[in-house]
Scaffold this active site. Sequence first.
Site: not given
Ligand code: KIV
Length: 272
Positions: A49-50, A88, A118, A120, A187
Amino acid sequence: MSTPTPNRRLTAPAILSRKGGTPIVMVTAYSATMARLVDPLVDMILVGDSLAMVEHGMPSTLGVGLELMIAHGRAVVSAAQSAFVTVDLPFGAYEAGPADAFRAAARVMAETGCGAVKLEGGVHMAETIAFLTGRGIPVVAHIGLTPQAVNALGGFRSQGHDETARAKILADAAAVAEAGAFAVVVEGVVAPLGAEITEAITIPTIGIGASSACDGQVLVLEDLLGLTDRVPRFVKRYGDLGKAVSEAVGAYADEVRSRAFPAEEHTYKPRG
Ligand code: KIV
């Protein structure tokens, strides 16, 4: 919309079996073009989600929704042949409870064809992780500095500096492993804690700003390629593509303005 066929790629059990072995290489990708380029070189691709910040110019990951994650996830899966693709779950799609999380994860899996989602969180997400894994959805957990909780954490700060924080993050790691996650992204934790977590749990740890002792590493692709402005301490730049883009587009602009481009070989001649 058709459900993609189960993928031919590396599997979640294969990733799990890499615990303590050759380090797992993970990188983000958000587009088919980048996925095609990185796919033969890495074990895992993360549609993180970055992308909210990197691709869409948002100030944090909080503004990205399920539709956007699915659109990018589908593009990446379409181009990846061998790497294991994880997508994510975005902020707001899974925190309310296991049933919400299942609905969001099922959509992501069905509509992108990815191999895992993924999410959190540690102890407080264990019930949700168990719910998903018990229903056939492989889960990568994400603990330590969890960007979706940036407002609660008070900024993007490294974690685990005192004994209370250390104990909490260790408990998070144990909880997600116990709940059935097959890997965990760790992280922004102090390096000794990254190593301690890796030693303590039976699933692979994938570090980002954690420790070289982790079972694998992940970086945001644009950071390592030198395409982003801000470079956190934990990033190593392996390229300077920002400069390469400026030079190439500058040369193109010059040639358009001087009419050197297009040359004869770039134009079509009439037939006959
Ligand atoms: O969203 C993302 O890119 C991430 C990584 C930084 C692990 O969660």
